[in-house]
Design a protein around this motif. Structure first.
Motif, PDB file in Angstrom:
ATOM      1  N   UNK A 136       0.836  -1.206   0.000  1.00 42.33           N
ATOM      2  CA  UNK A 136       0.000   0.000   0.000  1.00 42.33           C
ATOM      3  C   UNK A 136       0.874   1.260   0.000  1.00 42.33           C
ATOM      4  N   UNK A 137       0.623   2.190   0.915  1.00 43.31           N
ATOM      5  CA  UNK A 137       1.279   3.495   0.849  1.00 43.31           C
ATOM      6  C   UNK A 137       2.747   3.494   1.239  1.00 43.31           C
ATOM      7  N   UNK A 138       3.280   2.360   1.706  1.00 44.48           N
ATOM      8  CA  UNK A 138       4.733   2.281   1.834  1.00 44.48           C
ATOM      9  C   UNK A 138       5.380   2.488   0.466  1.00 44.48           C
ATOM     10  N   UNK A 139       4.596   2.292  -0.588  1.00 43.18           N
ATOM     11  CA  UNK A 139       5.092   2.479  -1.956  1.00 43.18           C
ATOM     12  C   UNK A 139       5.582   3.907  -2.189  1.00 43.18           C
ATOM     13  N   UNK A 140       5.069   4.848  -1.431  1.00 44.28           N
ATOM     14  CA  UNK A 140       5.443   6.250  -1.659  1.00 44.28           C
ATOM     15  C   UNK A 140       6.935   6.486  -1.444  1.00 44.28           C
ATOM     16  N   UNK A 141       7.550   5.749  -0.515  1.00 49.23           N
ATOM     17  CA  UNK A 141       8.989   5.938  -0.310  1.00 49.23           C
ATOM     18  C   UNK A 141       9.778   5.432  -1.515  1.00 49.23           C
ATOM     19  N   UNK A 142       9.259   4.430  -2.223  1.00 46.86           N
ATOM     20  CA  UNK A 142       9.908   3.941  -3.443  1.00 46.86           C
ATOM     21  C   UNK A 142       9.780   4.981  -4.556  1.00 46.86           C
ATOM     22  N   UNK A 143       8.592   5.561  -4.675  1.00 45.65           N
ATOM     23  CA  UNK A 143       8.388   6.600  -5.687  1.00 45.65           C
ATOM     24  C   UNK A 143       9.287   7.793  -5.412  1.00 45.65           C
ATOM     25  N   UNK A 144       9.371   8.194  -4.146  1.00 53.75           N
ATOM     26  CA  UNK A 144      10.214   9.330  -3.786  1.00 53.75           C
ATOM     27  C   UNK A 144      11.679   9.044  -4.116  1.00 53.75           C
ATOM     28  N   UNK A 145      12.129   7.815  -3.866  1.00 48.17           N
ATOM     29  CA  UNK A 145      13.512   7.463  -4.181  1.00 48.17           C
ATOM     30  C   UNK A 145      13.756   7.544  -5.681  1.00 48.17           C
ATOM     31  N   UNK A 146      12.826   7.055  -6.484  1.00 45.51           N
ATOM     32  CA  UNK A 146      12.984   7.125  -7.938  1.00 45.51           C
ATOM     33  C   UNK A 146      13.115   8.570  -8.402  1.00 45.51           C
ATOM     34  N   UNK A 147      12.301   9.459  -7.822  1.00 47.57           N
ATOM     35  CA  UNK A 147      12.362  10.876  -8.191  1.00 47.57           C
ATOM     36  C   UNK A 147      13.692  11.483  -7.749  1.00 47.57           C
ATOM     37  N   UNK A 148      14.131  11.170  -6.535  1.00 51.58           N
ATOM     38  CA  UNK A 148      15.378  11.749  -6.038  1.00 51.58           C
ATOM     39  C   UNK A 148      16.579  11.267  -6.849  1.00 51.58           C
ATOM     40  N   UNK A 149      16.515  10.063  -7.369  1.00 51.15           N
ATOM     41  CA  UNK A 149      17.598   9.597  -8.243  1.00 51.15           C
ATOM     42  C   UNK A 149      17.659  10.438  -9.524  1.00 51.15           C
ATOM     43  N   UNK A 150      16.504  10.821 -10.032  1.00 53.60           N
ATOM     44  CA  UNK A 150      16.485  11.688 -11.212  1.00 53.60           C
ATOM     45  C   UNK A 150      17.010  13.080 -10.878  1.00 53.60           C
ATOM     46  N   UNK A 151      16.724  13.542  -9.662  1.00 53.09           N
ATOM     47  CA  UNK A 151      17.254  14.840  -9.222  1.00 53.09           C
ATOM     48  C   UNK A 151      18.775  14.773  -9.155  1.00 53.09           C
ATOM     49  N   UNK A 152      19.320  13.717  -8.560  1.00 56.11           N
ATOM     50  CA  UNK A 152      20.776  13.602  -8.442  1.00 56.11           C
ATOM     51  C   UNK A 152      21.449  13.386  -9.798  1.00 56.11           C
ATOM     52  N   UNK A 153      20.684  12.845 -10.745  1.00 59.40           N
ATOM     53  CA  UNK A 153      21.230  12.664 -12.100  1.00 59.40           C
ATOM     54  C   UNK A 153      21.137  13.944 -12.926  1.00 59.40           C
TER      55      UNK A 153
END
Length: 465
Positions: A76-93
């Motif tokens: 369920x909403x624990x998924x949000x931390x995975x989505x946030x990590x994916x976005x932050x990887x794009x920020x760092x890239x």
């Protein structure tokens, strides 16, 4: 207080190294099993899976009841931390910045909303301005972004916190637009695979996308856990990750390293948006430095937390949330206390007692309603008799308004449909339905009796005349 929280979170993120073997105490797996199985029995969970970590080491993964540590379960909403990590990887890239207006990539959405606002749940979009569960459900992140164009922010972006799945639906679509990949494929390639989460997948819509390996979850009523198909919902980006306890152990362990994100990025993900907010980027934060998130489907629940001591706990349960149990958050908290040598706390609340009370109220309501109906023909025809029936309409109004009452009073303004209310509190719905039905029948029966007596009285007067 807020500054202290940030310092603790940052220290935990930067300073916890791989724990040497001597630093990791022996784990009493028997005590863990007793705590988990006791909770499951009292709270009506057929199966519970757990993962326990210390620093970047997985100490224990196991399943109890009808699940194992390899059983695929929604988080369920624990998924949000995975989505946030994916976005932050794009920020760092360098492919995004946190202050990028989302309209640059998703035209037509409200102005002044940035990537940071979506991550922090401060976009101004709320469940009241976009009723994401009540509206027709999109089938993809693109459809969710199109639907969100109708949203009117309730406040200036960046000012107020309001938890809504829509923010993370938009982040999923943002990842797709920036990378040219389907969101689920991007998660697999950039998050799941690097962390060796080989069993983990992401879906967009329930129950359509659920693989056959995912067993039907449960709802609970009067001591019985009944299998139930998850209602149709769009979950991409917000609560679409399906995983195992074994993989969740790897996820928790990775939070103490830099395998997929820098230490600075990890710290940013755990820093709330302001002094009055506790939500960071896909994680909730406590004043003592604990980071956590809970997840609720209507047929599954999950929780994860990481303590400043370095212990991490994930709990996956195959039954939905209800008002009568603290759910998996209580178990995750008690496991953490056990690991740290403290008192696990009070026994988990039981759903059965609450449901038996509601069943008794339902029975009493029906019996009293039958008694009223039997006496309807002789109900005294006093002054303004029909006006005296108006209070009987209140239970009907309450029954119809249950989704709004529960969403506002318990869910903090969250949207919920009537069908979903049935999943969460079936016995409350039954009692409300009984009260509404018996009172509606009383209105009809007493009203009919009044009109009948008056018609007879008029007929008698005409005969006398």
């Amino acid at each position: 207080m807020w500054l202290n929280r940030i310092l603790v979170i940052t220290a935990v993120t930067l300073a916890v190294p791989a724990a040497p073997a001597s630093a990791v105490p022996d784990l009493d797996t028997g005590a863990v099993e007793r705590l988990v199985t006791g909770f499951a029995a009292r709270s009506g969970y057929p199966g519970v899976a757990v993962a326990i970590t210390k620093g970047d080491r997985v100490l224990h993964t196991a399943g109890y009841g009808d699940v194992t540590d390899r059983t695929l379960m929604p988080i369920a909403s624990l998924s949000k931390s995975f989505t946030a990590l994916a976005v932050m990887r794009l920020v760092e890239a360098g492919r995004l910045t946190l202050d990028t207006p989302i309209r640059e990539h998703l035209p037509g959405l409200p102005e002044r909303i940035t990537v940071r606002h979506l991550l922090h749940q401060t976009s101004g979009i709320t469940d009241r301005t976009l009723r994401e569960k009540s509206l027709p459900q999109p089938s993809s992140p693109a459809g969710a972004a199109e639907r969100a164009k109708a949203a009117t922010p309730a406040s200036e972006p960046g000012s107020d916190y309001s938890y809504t799945n829509t923010n993370y639906h938009l982040l999923a679509r943002l990842v797709e637009v920036v990378t040219g990949e389907r969101f689920g494929d991007h998660l697999t390639r950039n998050v799941f695979t690097p962390l060796d989460m080989t069993d983990t997948i992401n879906i967009d819509q329930t129950p359509r996308d659920l693989p056959n390996q995912v067993k039907t979850g449960h709802v609970y009523a009067v001591g019985v856990s009944m299998r139930a198909v998850e209602p149709t919902r769009f979950v991409g980006g917000s609560d679409g990750v399906i995983t195992t306890a074994r993989d969740m152990g790897r996820w928790l362990a990775a939070q103490h390293g830099t395998r997929v994100l820098s230490a600075t990025g990890m710290a940013a993900m755990r820093t709330p948006s302001g002094p009055d907010h506790s939500y960071a980027m896909g994680w909730n934060t406590d004043d003592d430095g604990t980071i956590k998130h809970d997840g609720i489907w209507f047929t599954y629940t999950a929780s994860a937390l990481i303590r400043p001591s370095g212990y991490g706990v994930a709990v996956l349960g195959d039954s939905g949330f209800s008002l009568a149990t603290g759910g998996t958050p209580a178990l995750a908290r008690d496991l953490a206390r056990l690991l740290e040598g403290g008192d696990p706390g009070t026994p988990a609340p039981t759903r059965l007692i609450t449901d038996l009370v509601l069943l008794a109220l339902t029975t009493g309501t029906v019996l009293l309603g039958i008694r009223r109906l039997r006496g309807a023909a002789t109900w005294p025809d006093r002054r303004l008799p029909l006006l005296r029936l108006v209070p009987r309409a209140l239970p009907v109004a309450l029954f119809v308004s249950l989704p709004y009452i529960l969403g506002a009073g318990v869910g903090g303004g969250r949207d919920i449909t009537f069908l979903q209310v049935v999943y969460v509190v079936p016995m409350l719905v039954l009692w409300s339905a009984a009260a509404a039905g018996m009172n509606a029948a009383t209105i009809v029966a007493r009203g009919a009796a009044v009109f009948r007596r008056r018609r007879v009285a008029r007929a008698e007067e005409n005969v006398k005349a």
